[in-house]
Design an enzyme around this catalytic site. Structure first.
Site, PDB file in Angstrom:
ATOM      1  N   LYS A 168       0.833  -1.218   0.000  1.00 11.92           N
ATOM      2  CA  LYS A 168       0.000   0.000   0.000  1.00 11.92           C
ATOM      3  C   LYS A 168       0.864   1.263   0.000  1.00 11.92           C
ATOM      4  O   LYS A 168       0.579   2.221  -0.726  1.00 11.92           O
ATOM      5  CB  LYS A 168      -0.922  -0.024   1.225  1.00 11.92           C
ATOM      6  N   LYS A 236       0.625  11.801   5.477  1.00 11.75           N
ATOM      7  CA  LYS A 236       0.959  10.665   6.359  1.00 11.75           C
ATOM      8  C   LYS A 236       1.488   9.495   5.532  1.00 11.75           C
ATOM      9  O   LYS A 236       2.501   8.888   5.861  1.00 11.75           O
ATOM     10  CB  LYS A 236      -0.294  10.252   7.137  1.00 11.75           C
TER      11      LYS A 236
HETATM   12  P1  NAD Z   1     -11.709   9.955   7.404  1.00 12.14           P
HETATM   13  O1  NAD Z   1     -11.028  10.958   8.240  1.00 12.14           O
HETATM   14  O2  NAD Z   1     -12.711  10.390   6.388  1.00 12.14           O
HETATM   15  O3  NAD Z   1     -12.431   8.858   8.349  1.00 12.14           O
HETATM   16  C1  NAD Z   1     -11.882   8.383   9.546  1.00 12.14           C
HETATM   17  C2  NAD Z   1     -13.042   8.158  10.521  1.00 12.14           C
HETATM   18  O4  NAD Z   1     -12.514   7.593  11.733  1.00 12.14           O
HETATM   19  C3  NAD Z   1     -13.748   9.466  10.938  1.00 12.14           C
HETATM   20  O5  NAD Z   1     -15.133   9.353  10.652  1.00 12.14           O
HETATM   21  C4  NAD Z   1     -13.468   9.588  12.429  1.00 12.14           C
HETATM   22  O6  NAD Z   1     -14.534  10.163  13.155  1.00 12.14           O
HETATM   23  C5  NAD Z   1     -13.261   8.126  12.803  1.00 12.14           C
HETATM   24  N1  NAD Z   1     -12.506   7.927  14.040  1.00 12.14           N
HETATM   25  C6  NAD Z   1     -11.317   8.460  14.411  1.00 12.14           C
HETATM   26  N2  NAD Z   1     -10.960   7.999  15.620  1.00 12.14           N
HETATM   27  C7  NAD Z   1     -11.940   7.153  16.028  1.00 12.14           C
HETATM   28  C8  NAD Z   1     -12.150   6.366  17.195  1.00 12.14           C
HETATM   29  N3  NAD Z   1     -11.277   6.362  18.211  1.00 12.14           N
HETATM   30  N4  NAD Z   1     -13.267   5.631  17.277  1.00 12.14           N
HETATM   31  C9  NAD Z   1     -14.179   5.638  16.267  1.00 12.14           C
HETATM   32  N5  NAD Z   1     -14.040   6.362  15.136  1.00 12.14           N
HETATM   33  C10 NAD Z   1     -12.938   7.113  15.023  1.00 12.14           C
HETATM   34  O7  NAD Z   1     -10.540   9.111   6.700  1.00 12.14           O
HETATM   35  P2  NAD Z   1     -10.646   8.206   5.381  1.00 12.14           P
HETATM   36  O8  NAD Z   1     -10.327   9.052   4.195  1.00 12.14           O
HETATM   37  O9  NAD Z   1     -11.897   7.422   5.430  1.00 12.14           O
HETATM   38  O10 NAD Z   1      -9.384   7.264   5.603  1.00 12.14           O
HETATM   39  C11 NAD Z   1      -9.406   6.165   6.512  1.00 12.14           C
HETATM   40  C12 NAD Z   1      -8.132   5.342   6.281  1.00 12.14           C
HETATM   41  O11 NAD Z   1      -8.139   4.829   4.933  1.00 12.14           O
HETATM   42  C13 NAD Z   1      -6.846   6.150   6.417  1.00 12.14           C
HETATM   43  O12 NAD Z   1      -5.857   5.337   7.004  1.00 12.14           O
HETATM   44  C14 NAD Z   1      -6.483   6.515   4.982  1.00 12.14           C
HETATM   45  O13 NAD Z   1      -5.106   6.756   4.824  1.00 12.14           O
HETATM   46  C15 NAD Z   1      -6.961   5.281   4.247  1.00 12.14           C
HETATM   47  N6  NAD Z   1      -7.333   5.479   2.830  1.00 12.14           N
HETATM   48  C16 NAD Z   1      -8.047   6.577   2.428  1.00 12.14           C
HETATM   49  C17 NAD Z   1      -8.406   6.701   1.078  1.00 12.14           C
HETATM   50  C18 NAD Z   1      -9.216   7.871   0.571  1.00 12.14           C
HETATM   51  O14 NAD Z   1      -9.302   8.046  -0.669  1.00 12.14           O
HETATM   52  N7  NAD Z   1      -9.829   8.683   1.430  1.00 12.14           N
HETATM   53  C19 NAD Z   1      -8.038   5.702   0.156  1.00 12.14           C
HETATM   54  C20 NAD Z   1      -7.347   4.571   0.619  1.00 12.14           C
HETATM   55  C21 NAD Z   1      -6.989   4.473   1.953  1.00 12.14           C
END
Ligand code: NAD
Length: 292
Positions: A168, A236
């Site tokens: 990844k 990150k």
């Molecule tokens: P985001 O910030 O939209 O969502 C993260 C969610 O986690 C939020 O809704 C937040 O409220 C929740 N959260 C944080 N701490 C928490 C806790 N202690 N308990 C419960 N909920 C909690 O982020 P995202 O874009 O959905 O990304 C999530 C992961 O996926 C990251 O690691 C990111 O790098 C990865 N990712 C993102 C994408 C993208 O296109 N957005 C693509 C591939 C991978």
């Protein structure tokens, strides 16, 4: 069987909704944001009352959380409250060293662990074609393949724990370096005064094309910087890739440059906006917008 899903944001939200629709198991959902929870209970998820209760009642728990620190904090609660035989599947983008340590700590309590980051962005998380790259023991992967396939069209077992995260980070290093050069190229087009729509059309059909370029053309070039994949999270990811390169003695040439561009964006206050906001870094420096 009861499944838990923690972290229902840009990626976790749509993946969780596809999981709920795709399996016959009860899915207990949890997020700090009540609106994110409501979007999943609306399609049949059960609202979790907290991390401890979810950890205690679920057989398989999926997490999609922003950073390694968030995953470590949640995994500590799972480690303290889940029963032996539970499996934690982390869909977040995480550091290989962190997931290996988590796997060891959880294994001591009889809890299985798979690092299972995803690629394809919000669009493919929503249409169910997201790709999952899994690190962990083959038996645990196979036991959970059906569950993962309920929201993914491609579940790839990469190797032992940590190997999904390695794949990844390399994928995102490439994608985000592509994004950085896409911003530089589009700014050059704007400064040189050619039609940006025509330029984007040529590149999308030319050898300069990439998924990152199309993301930039479809969103940033139209002035849409709402976070689909936040700059903070992209920063990150490249940071973790640069750390991994340093761990292995690889001289970094491209990725550290992309990281610096993102660092400038964050210093300009763009961290919460979409990762394609790196275009705005050039726009602010050059005093000109690149729009189609
Ligand atoms: P985001 O910030 O939209 O969502 C993260 C969610 O986690 C939020 O809704 C937040 O409220 C929740 N959260 C944080 N701490 C928490 C806790 N202690 N308990 C419960 N909920 C909690 O982020 P995202 O874009 O959905 O990304 C999530 C992961 O996926 C990251 O690691 C990111 O790098 C990865 N990712 C993102 C994408 C993208 O296109 N957005 C693509 C591939 C991978």
């Amino acid at each position: 069987m009861k499944v838990g899903f923690i972290g229902l944001g840009n990626m976790g939200g749509p993946m969780c909704r596809n999981l709920i629709k795709g399996v016959n198991h009860e899915v207990v959902v949890y997020d700090l944001d009540p609106a994110a929870m409501a979007a999943c209970t609306a399609v049949g998820g059960t609202a979790g009352t907290g991390l401890e209760a979810l950890a205690a009642e679920c057989d398989v728990i999926l997490t999609s959380l922003p950073t390694p620190k968030h995953v470590e904090a949640v995994a500590a609660v799972i480690g303290a409250h889940a029963g032996a035989g539970t499996v934690l599947i982390d869909l977040s983008t995480n550091a290989p060293a962190v997931v290996r340590r988590l796997a060891e700590e959880l294994a001591a309590k009889g809890i299985g662990f798979l690092d299972s980051p995803v690629t394809g962005g919000v669009i493919r998380a929503t249409d169910g074609s997201i790709v999952i790259m899994v690190g962990g023991e083959a038996a645990t992967v196979e036991a959970n393949r059906g569950l993962l396939a309920s929201f993914s069209s491609q579940v790839v077992h990469v190797g032992p724990v940590g190997s999904g995260s390695v794949a990844k980070l390399i994928n995102n290093m490439l994608g985000l370096c592509n994004m950085a050069i896409a911003a530089e190229g589009l700014m050059l087009g704007a400064l040189a005064g050619i039609d940006m729509g025509i330029l984007a059309g040529i590149i999308s059909n030319g050898s300069g094309d990439s998924a990152a370029f199309r993301g930039m053309a479809n969103r940033a070039l139209k002035g849409n910087f709402n976070a689909s994949f936040a700059l903070d999270l992209a920063y990150k990811d490249v940071g973790l890739a640069v750390d991994l390169a340093a761990e292995h003695g690889l001289p970094g040439l491209m990725a550290p440059e992309a990281l610096n561009l993102m660092r400038m964006g964050r210093a300009m206050g763009l961290g919460g906006q979409d990762s394609t906001s790196v275009l705005q870094v050039y726009e602010k420096i050059m005093g000109k917008e690149a729009r189609s």
